[in-house]
Write a protein that holds these residues in place. Structure first.
Motif: not given
Length: 565
Positions: A354-360, A417-422
């Motif tokens: 998740h950190l690599r693909t989403k940044g978290f 909004l959470r879904q739109r911004l992943d």
């Protein structure tokens, strides 16, 4: 609308229950009715206390498990049926394994055929497998428990997560057919998003854009249908033969298709399986990644998102092996020693992906991986600075785009909004909104006051209800005030009106006011006594009392009278 599926062993009474509840025949094929055996998916619907509920009736025979999975896949709630005279059976176990693998958490146990045997043995067996889920005992022959079943279904649907009408559409298709004079029609369970007449949707298998010619839900023609719903979509420019079960209609440009994914699993897997998601079943080749992960190579591309749950089944043995969570849609190639390295990464820190693909990532996960945690953006959530900055820059545009499409909505739902911004968790919306200069209130982002004409109409309605808070205006009076269907829906979402039933709205404080009035009645009271005390009609009193029942304020007794809890 709410959508509920059936599950359970063959011939335990699933279709009979649906017939009794809806008055409709769920078995669509002549062979099903001749043999008394559900083969394919069946569909029916009813209205309970103003709540529209659609049922997806699934086959129980082991030969038709793929059809069963296509029905349960997109549905959030299940009636799990066990017959009193047969108890727990092999397909009961397989259906339960499927439900657990798909992550379905909302269950209602129904013990049927209580007129043929003492239901206690079957109930005890079922609870050993299902745990302490709500249950109802019924008999289709005598009518025992049917009122309790209807009430339990309402309670089940009340516990379901709120729909997400602003989310991206992914409608898994479960049927396609041709209607004379209309053309190609497909059906499915719309679990999120909204589909509108005239818009274009993307066909997952080909990328082709298809225009929506017409929409039906529960036998009604509609201009737009929001989730959650059973929906029939009339499409322009495509032949029925090109649309098969397992394909999907998507919001254009919002979905990424993948043929190779990394997943988290909790079971040893053979090298060849079938993966089920929504209504699709696709062969996959499996490469294990240690004890908690696997790389799946899909036989064809699917529209997926991180967090999707796949059901993995061995078709040779006819066995559900478990569920798998998608954690990477574009995994890097495995080189020499890569399998072991990827296994360590998945084992010690699953959300590194998740950190690599989403940044978290969370604090404990970073520490477990031996990484130094950056400054948290919220609680124990950490973000890659560049990724976080990009998300903050995108947020106002997404909110404004949503607001233009939904001018009567009091802000964009935080989950949308959470879904739109992943974002990995809706709790991150708060700090994101602060960083982007957006207001957050009642679970919505960038909210604005209702239009002035609506404020004026609501003020007039409040003045009318001041003298008698339970004298709900009819639809004609609401229209005179300027409160049509869309305006009433917007006011309900904003918390300015309470929808008691279809066509019956009151002010939000009416529930407390009704409880105070009814508390002055001596002992249990009838509907008629409650109606007189409230100074209203049966049109209002009956659904208002049912609402008080569901909220635990009143309790319906065996003789149909009520008392305050």
């Amino acid at each position: 609308m709410r959508v509920v599926a059936t599950a359970g062993h063959v011939d335990h009474g699933k279709s009979t229950l649906v017939r009794l509840l809806t008055g409709m025949e769920p078995d669509r094929w002549a062979e099903e009715r001749r043999r008394g055996l559900t083969i394919d998916l069946g569909f029916a619907w009813t209205t309970l206390s103003g709540q529209e509920i659609a049922f997806v009736d699934v086959p129980g025979h082991h030969r038709f498990v793929p059809n069963m999975l296509a029905g349960i896949g997109p549905v959030p709630a299940v009636l799990f049926v066990v017959a009193a005279d047969e108890g727990w059976k092999p397909q009961s176990a397989e259906h339960l394994a499927a439900i657990r693998a798909l992550g379905v958490r909302h269950l209602l146990l129904v013990i049927t055929r209580a007129d043929l045997a003492d239901p206690e043995t079957a109930l005890r067996q079922a609870k050993q497998h299902l745990g302490q889920v709500p249950h109802v005992v019924v008999s289709a022959t005598t009518g025992q428990g049917l009122d309790e079943l209807r009430a339990a279904i309402l309670a089940l649907t009340d516990r379901l997560p709120a729909p997400e009408p602003a989310a991206d559409v992914r409608l898994w298709l479960d049927r396609s057919f041709t209607v004379g004079g209309a053309g190609t029609v497909v059906t499915g369970t719309l679990s999120a998003g909204t589909i509108a007449k005239g818009e274009e949707l993307q066909l997952a298998s080909t990328g082709q854009l298809l225009r929506v010619r017409g929409l039906h839900t529960l036998g009604r023609q509609c201009d737009a249908v929001p989730a959650v719903a059973r929906i029939a979509v009339n499409l322009r420019g495509v032949d029925r033969a090109e649309l098969v079960r397992g394909d999907a209609l998507l919001s254009p440009g919002r979905w990424r298709t993948a043929t190779v994914v990394d997943v988290l699993v909790a079971a040893e897997l053979p090298t060849e399986l079938v993966a089920h998601l929504g209504s699709v079943a696709v062969p996959v080749r499996v490469r294990p990644l240690g004890t908690v992960g696997a790389r799946l190579r899909l036989a064809r591309p699917l529209p997926l998102r991180i967090g999707d749950r796949l059901l993995l089944r061995d078709p040779g043995r006819g066995e559900v092996l478990g569920g798998a969570e998608v954690v990477d849609l574009d995994p890097r190639p495995l080189r020499r020693g890569g399998t072991a390295a990827r296994a360590v990464e998945l084992t010690t820190n699953p959300l590194t992906i998740h950190l690599r693909t989403k940044g978290f990532a969370r604090t404990d996960e970073l520490r477990a991986a031996g990484l130094r945690a950056p400054e948290p953006v919220f609680a124990d959530w950490h973000a890659d600075p560049e990724h976080w900055a990009a998300v903050v820059r995108r947020a106002p545009g997404e909110v404004e785009s949503w607001r233009q499409a939904h001018p009567l909505e009091p802000g964009m739902p935080a989950e949308a909004l959470r879904q739109r911004l992943d974002l990995p968790e809706v709790a991150l919306i708060g700090p994101l909104a602060n960083a982007a200069g957006l207001a957050v209130s009642a679970g919505r982002v960038g909210g604005a006051v209702l239009p002035a004409r609506m404020e004026q109409a609501l003020g007039a309605l409040a003045a009318e209800l001041a003298g008698n808070p339970f004298a709900a205006p009819d639809l004609a009076r609401l229209a005179e005030l300027g409160l049509g269907g869309k305006e009433v829906a917007a006011a309900v979402r904003a918390g300015r009106l309470l929808r008691v039933a279809e066509g019956v709205v009151l002010l939000p404080e009416a529930v407390t006011q009704a409880a105070n009035v009814l508390a002055r009645l001596a002992g249990p009271f009838t509907v008629s006594q409650a109606r007189q005390a409230l100074g209203t009609s049966r049109r209002v009193a009956v659904p208002l009392l049912e609402l008080l029942d569901r909220r635990g304020i009143t309790e319906r007794l065996a003789d149909s009278s009520r008392r305050l809890r």
